[in-house]
Design a protein around this motif. Structure first.
Motif, PDB file in Angstrom:
ATOM      1  N   VAL A  70       0.811  -1.264  -0.032  1.00 15.92           N
ATOM      2  CA  VAL A  70       0.004   0.056  -0.066  1.00 15.92           C
ATOM      3  C   VAL A  70       0.757   1.114   0.174  1.00 15.92           C
ATOM      4  CG1 VAL A  70      -1.600   1.411   1.311  1.00 15.92           C
ATOM      5  CG2 VAL A  70      -1.923  -1.231   1.162  1.00 15.92           C
ATOM      6  N   SER A  71       1.975   1.224   0.812  1.00  8.81           N
ATOM      7  CA  SER A  71       2.857   2.451   0.712  1.00  8.81           C
ATOM      8  C   SER A  71       3.413   2.733  -0.569  1.00  8.81           C
ATOM      9  CB  SER A  71       4.135   2.225   1.719  1.00  8.81           C
ATOM     10  OG  SER A  71       3.406   1.920   3.093  1.00  8.81           O
ATOM     11  N   ALA A  72       3.691   1.405  -1.344  1.00  7.08           N
ATOM     12  CA  ALA A  72       4.220   1.690  -2.572  1.00  7.08           C
ATOM     13  C   ALA A  72       3.394   2.283  -3.730  1.00  7.08           C
ATOM     14  CB  ALA A  72       4.728   0.209  -3.224  1.00  7.08           C
ATOM     15  N   MET A  73       2.285   1.896  -3.517  1.00  7.98           N
ATOM     16  CA  MET A  73       1.027   2.362  -4.380  1.00  7.98           C
ATOM     17  C   MET A  73       0.767   3.745  -4.090  1.00  7.98           C
ATOM     18  SD  MET A  73      -1.660  -0.988  -4.914  1.00  7.98           S
ATOM     19  CE  MET A  73      -1.884  -0.865  -3.148  1.00  7.98           C
ATOM     20  N   SER A  74       0.826   4.013  -2.633  1.00  9.96           N
ATOM     21  CA  SER A  74       0.559   5.695  -2.316  1.00  9.96           C
ATOM     22  C   SER A  74       1.564   6.548  -2.877  1.00  9.96           C
ATOM     23  CB  SER A  74       0.437   5.937  -0.881  1.00  9.96           C
ATOM     24  OG  SER A  74       0.358   6.819  -0.490  1.00  9.96           O
ATOM     25  N   ARG A  75       3.069   6.076  -2.733  1.00 10.85           N
ATOM     26  CA  ARG A  75       3.921   6.912  -3.334  1.00 10.85           C
ATOM     27  C   ARG A  75       3.801   7.005  -4.985  1.00 10.85           C
ATOM     28  NH1 ARG A  75       7.034   4.166   0.737  1.00 10.85           N
ATOM     29  NH2 ARG A  75       7.639   2.203  -0.804  1.00 10.85           N
ATOM     30  N   GLY A  76       3.408   5.685  -5.668  1.00 10.97           N
ATOM     31  CA  GLY A  76       3.456   5.824  -6.966  1.00 10.97           C
ATOM     32  C   GLY A  76       2.296   6.655  -7.579  1.00 10.97           C
ATOM     33  N   LEU A  77       1.215   6.676  -6.798  1.00 10.43           N
ATOM     34  CA  LEU A  77       0.136   7.584  -7.177  1.00 10.43           C
ATOM     35  C   LEU A  77       0.740   9.206  -7.032  1.00 10.43           C
ATOM     36  CD1 LEU A  77      -2.938   6.064  -5.719  1.00 10.43           C
ATOM     37  CD2 LEU A  77      -2.455   6.315  -8.190  1.00 10.43           C
ATOM     38  N   LYS A  78       1.355   9.529  -6.086  1.00 10.03           N
ATOM     39  CA  LYS A  78       2.127  10.738  -5.745  1.00 10.03           C
ATOM     40  C   LYS A  78       3.010  11.239  -6.775  1.00 10.03           C
ATOM     41  CE  LYS A  78       3.406  14.416  -3.610  1.00 10.03           C
ATOM     42  NZ  LYS A  78       2.563  15.766  -3.796  1.00 10.03           N
ATOM     43  N   ARG A  79       3.900  10.184  -7.349  1.00 11.71           N
ATOM     44  CA  ARG A  79       4.759  10.385  -8.450  1.00 11.71           C
ATOM     45  C   ARG A  79       4.062  10.594  -9.795  1.00 11.71           C
ATOM     46  NH1 ARG A  79       8.031   6.357  -6.066  1.00 11.71           N
ATOM     47  NH2 ARG A  79       6.929   4.610  -7.092  1.00 11.71           N
ATOM     48  N   LEU A  80       2.772   9.949  -9.931  1.00 11.54           N
ATOM     49  CA  LEU A  80       2.063  10.063 -11.029  1.00 11.54           C
ATOM     50  C   LEU A  80       1.527  11.464 -10.955  1.00 11.54           C
ATOM     51  CD1 LEU A  80       0.289   8.950 -13.432  1.00 11.54           C
ATOM     52  CD2 LEU A  80      -1.315   8.422 -12.130  1.00 11.54           C
ATOM     53  N   ALA A  81       1.177  12.145 -10.093  1.00  6.38           N
ATOM     54  CA  ALA A  81       0.621  13.398  -9.615  1.00  6.38           C
ATOM     55  C   ALA A  81       1.548  14.482 -10.413  1.00  6.38           C
ATOM     56  CB  ALA A  81       0.150  14.076  -8.450  1.00  6.38           C
ATOM     57  N   GLY A  82       2.737  14.202  -9.916  1.00  6.99           N
ATOM     58  CA  GLY A  82       4.050  15.136 -10.215  1.00  6.99           C
ATOM     59  C   GLY A  82       4.448  14.942 -11.734  1.00  6.99           C
ATOM     60  N   GLU A  83       4.408  13.627 -12.275  1.00  7.19           N
ATOM     61  CA  GLU A  83       4.999  13.480 -13.641  1.00  7.19           C
ATOM     62  C   GLU A  83       3.932  13.778 -14.600  1.00  7.19           C
ATOM     63  OE1 GLU A  83       5.243   9.246 -13.821  1.00  7.19           O
ATOM     64  OE2 GLU A  83       7.076   8.958 -12.044  1.00  7.19           O
ATOM     65  N   LEU A  84       2.868  13.873 -14.368  1.00  8.98           N
ATOM     66  CA  LEU A  84       1.720  14.257 -15.460  1.00  8.98           C
ATOM     67  C   LEU A  84       1.264  15.493 -15.005  1.00  8.98           C
ATOM     68  CD1 LEU A  84      -0.024  11.013 -16.130  1.00  8.98           C
ATOM     69  CD2 LEU A  84       1.954  11.941 -17.587  1.00  8.98           C
ATOM     70  N   GLY A  85       1.559  16.374 -13.948  1.00  9.57           N
ATOM     71  CA  GLY A  85       0.959  17.610 -13.608  1.00  9.57           C
ATOM     72  C   GLY A  85      -0.432  17.625 -13.483  1.00  9.57           C
ATOM     73  N   VAL A  86      -0.851  16.458 -12.669  1.00  8.21           N
ATOM     74  CA  VAL A  86      -2.327  16.451 -12.472  1.00  8.21           C
ATOM     75  C   VAL A  86      -2.579  16.213 -10.793  1.00  8.21           C
ATOM     76  CG1 VAL A  86      -3.034  15.088 -14.674  1.00  8.21           C
ATOM     77  CG2 VAL A  86      -2.294  13.737 -12.503  1.00  8.21           C
ATOM     78  N   VAL A  87      -3.852  16.639 -10.485  1.00  8.59           N
ATOM     79  CA  VAL A  87      -4.238  16.568  -9.168  1.00  8.59           C
ATOM     80  C   VAL A  87      -4.874  14.984  -9.035  1.00  8.59           C
ATOM     81  CG1 VAL A  87      -5.855  17.042  -7.291  1.00  8.59           C
ATOM     82  CG2 VAL A  87      -4.687  18.803  -8.811  1.00  8.59           C
ATOM     83  N   VAL A  88      -4.501  14.349  -7.829  1.00  8.49           N
ATOM     84  CA  VAL A  88      -4.520  12.995  -7.631  1.00  8.49           C
ATOM     85  C   VAL A  88      -5.710  12.936  -6.365  1.00  8.49           C
ATOM     86  CG1 VAL A  88      -4.157  10.529  -7.295  1.00  8.49           C
ATOM     87  CG2 VAL A  88      -2.868  11.766  -8.936  1.00  8.49           C
ATOM     88  N   VAL A  89      -6.872  12.547  -6.542  1.00 10.59           N
ATOM     89  CA  VAL A  89      -7.406  12.335  -5.298  1.00 10.59           C
ATOM     90  C   VAL A  89      -7.766  10.763  -5.030  1.00 10.59           C
ATOM     91  CG1 VAL A  89     -10.116  12.515  -4.409  1.00 10.59           C
ATOM     92  CG2 VAL A  89      -8.976  14.477  -5.501  1.00 10.59           C
ATOM     93  N   VAL A  90      -7.415  10.293  -3.806  1.00 11.24           N
ATOM     94  CA  VAL A  90      -7.403   9.060  -3.658  1.00 11.24           C
ATOM     95  C   VAL A  90      -8.220   8.611  -2.551  1.00 11.24           C
ATOM     96  CG1 VAL A  90      -5.888   6.825  -3.323  1.00 11.24           C
ATOM     97  CG2 VAL A  90      -4.973   8.791  -4.376  1.00 11.24           C
ATOM     98  N   LEU A  91      -9.168   7.740  -2.472  1.00 12.98           N
ATOM     99  CA  LEU A  91      -9.883   7.309  -1.523  1.00 12.98           C
ATOM    100  C   LEU A  91      -9.178   6.305  -0.691  1.00 12.98           C
ATOM    101  CD1 LEU A  91     -13.432   7.200  -2.752  1.00 12.98           C
ATOM    102  CD2 LEU A  91     -12.055   9.322  -2.272  1.00 12.98           C
ATOM    103  N   SER A  92      -9.300   6.295   0.831  1.00 15.98           N
ATOM    104  CA  SER A  92      -8.717   5.228   1.330  1.00 15.98           C
ATOM    105  C   SER A  92      -9.581   4.610   2.730  1.00 15.98           C
ATOM    106  CB  SER A  92      -7.478   5.673   1.987  1.00 15.98           C
ATOM    107  OG  SER A  92      -6.935   4.919   2.907  1.00 15.98           O
ATOM    108  N   GLN A  93      -9.490   3.320   2.835  1.00 17.67           N
ATOM    109  CA  GLN A  93     -10.392   2.702   3.928  1.00 17.67           C
ATOM    110  C   GLN A  93      -9.595   3.136   5.341  1.00 17.67           C
ATOM    111  OE1 GLN A  93     -12.898   1.492   4.169  1.00 17.67           O
ATOM    112  NE2 GLN A  93     -13.492  -0.385   2.990  1.00 17.67           N
ATOM    113  N   LEU A  94     -10.444   3.396   6.463  1.00 16.70           N
ATOM    114  CA  LEU A  94      -9.865   3.552   7.709  1.00 16.70           C
ATOM    115  C   LEU A  94      -9.861   2.049   8.587  1.00 16.70           C
ATOM    116  CD1 LEU A  94     -11.498   6.983   8.730  1.00 16.70           C
ATOM    117  CD2 LEU A  94      -9.225   6.592   7.507  1.00 16.70           C
ATOM    118  N   ASN A  95      -9.327   2.010   9.615  1.00 14.79           N
ATOM    119  CA  ASN A  95      -8.847   0.875  10.362  1.00 14.79           C
ATOM    120  C   ASN A  95     -10.331   0.567  10.928  1.00 14.79           C
ATOM    121  OD1 ASN A  95      -6.377   0.157   9.837  1.00 14.79           O
ATOM    122  ND2 ASN A  95      -5.516   1.858  11.235  1.00 14.79           N
TER     123      ASN A  95
END
Length: 450
Positions: free
Chosen positions: A338-363
């Motif tokens: 999950v950490s790797a996917m979170s970082r990957g989505l953040k990198r995607l935001a920077g690489e493509l110059g987009v805003v990324v909105v991600v939903l996440s479950q809570l414990n």
């Protein structure tokens, strides 16, 4: 062209330019700086002898001694490389290959261009192997191919971003004051929330966290339809738990004011059909795309966004939700994945110059507490989600915890993190679940029918 001819095709190079650049370095100390600034490492030279001469020249320069054909020949002799470089006479030939040392920078740029072309050839060869061998998931192979292409860059760029003098940064800041940011910002769909988070810039990531059935997917749809239909910003929505029809029904309910249950049960009245007809143009004009894949991996999401961005201006990517994504590898733990996917989505935001909105479950643990208000520590399976996010919004519905709550029909948006503004703030909105939407308590018109 036959296969044999293809195999013997020479790698892109400009040997005369390599000789001229080195010749300038052997004549002028200023030329050394010019060539080094453009090329950086010796790998920019195609001919191995030129790589050795370049490294030897820099080594002599580092000692403070004069750099010329004689001193560089001595350094090459010390390294046992002089014979491989054509002996001392070749170094003197280099000094005659450039009319004036002032042109060294120009020839270095020509060398750099050929180095980039060689990089493309090498990347293309490796990518072709991926295609022919087909080992692994196709989306992962595309992601690896994209990474290879991203590494093909100017020779002196591989060490990281270009260093910029503070005076240039000053000018950038001054020029930026003339730019109206409003057209570039993704705005949250709720007016009261915009008082705290006025706009979200390209490259930023927003996390929306909640327990099941609290309203995450409603927020995802609200973000997507507001940004695409009201702001006209290209939006890509990836729902990993609903089909396109299911998500479309929710969006139509919110836009038309038709109860979601009637759409789901296919029991529209004549008036409902008139409402759907009135909003068709709004749907037709919206730069809004939905994915239809429950098992999308991070690599697949990246590939699809890149593909869409080639033909459309995309400013917002919404992912519903993080824990349903597939990582595409085999980490030691789900938390690492999950950490790797979170970082990957953040990198995607920077690489493509987009805003990324991600939903996440809570414990689930928060439901066992006396105080069931969500906290940052409740973000499920990864503390790095909080670190990667620029904004974290947690959702809490009083009537989800207490059926007879006097605040039934309300939803609290808790801004727990806001990297560029106030945090630990709370916004209360009206949860209109029957219309699959959230609106401001004061009443807003953007989601109303018509």
């Amino acid at each position: 062209m036959t296969a044999t001819e293809e195999e013997v095709r020479a790698a892109p190079s400009d040997i005369p330019a390599e000789q001229a650049a080195l010749g300038g370095m052997l004549i002028s100390k200023a030329a050394i700086r010019q060539v080094q600034d453009v090329l950086g490492s010796a790998e920019a030279f195609c001919r191995s002898a030129h790589q050795m001469i370049y490294q030897a020249a820099l080594a002599v320069d580092a000692t403070g001694d004069p750099v010329d054909a004689i001193s560089v020949a001595a350094e090459l002799e010390r390294r046992g490389e002089l014979a491989r470089c054509g002996h001392a006479p070749y170094l003197h030939t280099l000094t005659e290959s450039i009319p004036t040392a002032a042109n060294a920078g120009y020839y270095a740029r020509r060398v750099a261009e050929k180095a980039v072309l060689r990089g493309l050839v090498e990347a293309g060869t490796e990518i072709a192997k991926y295609g022919y061998e087909g080992e692994g998931d196709a989306a992962d192979l595309v992601e690896r191919a994209n990474k290879l292409l991203a590494q093909v860059e100017a020779p002196n760029a591989s060490g990281g971003a270009e260093m910029t003098h503070i005076s240039e940064v000053y000018l950038h800041v001054v020029d930026d004051q003339e730019v109206q940011d409003d057209t570039l910002l993704v705005q949250p769909p709720y007016a009261d929330l915009r008082d705290i988070v006025p706009g979200i810039k390209p490259g930023q990531m927003v996390i929306v966290g909640a327990r099941p059935s609290v309203g995450k997917s409603v927020v995802a749809a609200d973000f997507a339809r507001h940004v695409s239909m009201r702001q006209g910003i290209g939006t890509a929505l990836f729902s990993l738990e609903m089909t396109q029809i299911e998500m479309g029904q929710r969006i139509m309910a919110a836009e038309t004011g038709i109860e979601f249950q009637r759409l789901r049960d296919k029991k529209l009245t004549d008036e409902d059909w008139q409402r759907t007809a009135r909003v068709y143009e709004r749907f037709a004009r919206a730069p809004f795309w939905l994915s239809n894949d429950f098992g999308a991996s991070l690599a697949q999401i990246k590939a699809r966004v890149r593909q869409l961005a080639r033909t459309h201006d995309i400013g917002l990517v919404v992912v519903d939700y993080l824990q349903l994504m597939e990582g595409g590898n085999r980490p030691d733990s789900r938390q690492q994945e999950v950490s790797a996917m979170s970082r990957g989505l953040k990198r995607l935001a920077g690489e493509l110059g987009v805003v990324v909105v991600v939903l996440s479950q809570l414990n689930r643990g928060l439901t066992q507490r006396a105080d069931k208000r969500p906290q940052l520590s409740d973000l499920r399976e990864s503390g790095s989600i909080e670190q990667d996010a620029d904004v974290v919004i947690l959702l809490d519905r009083p009537d989800a915890n207490e059926k007879q709550s006097p605040r039934s029909g309300e939803i609290d948006l808790l801004v727990e993190k806001n990297r560029h503004g106030p945090s630990k703030c709370e916004v209360t909105c009206a949860f209109q679940g029957h219309y699959s939407r959230i609106v401001d308590m004061a009443g807003t018109s953007w989601g109303s029918p018509g």
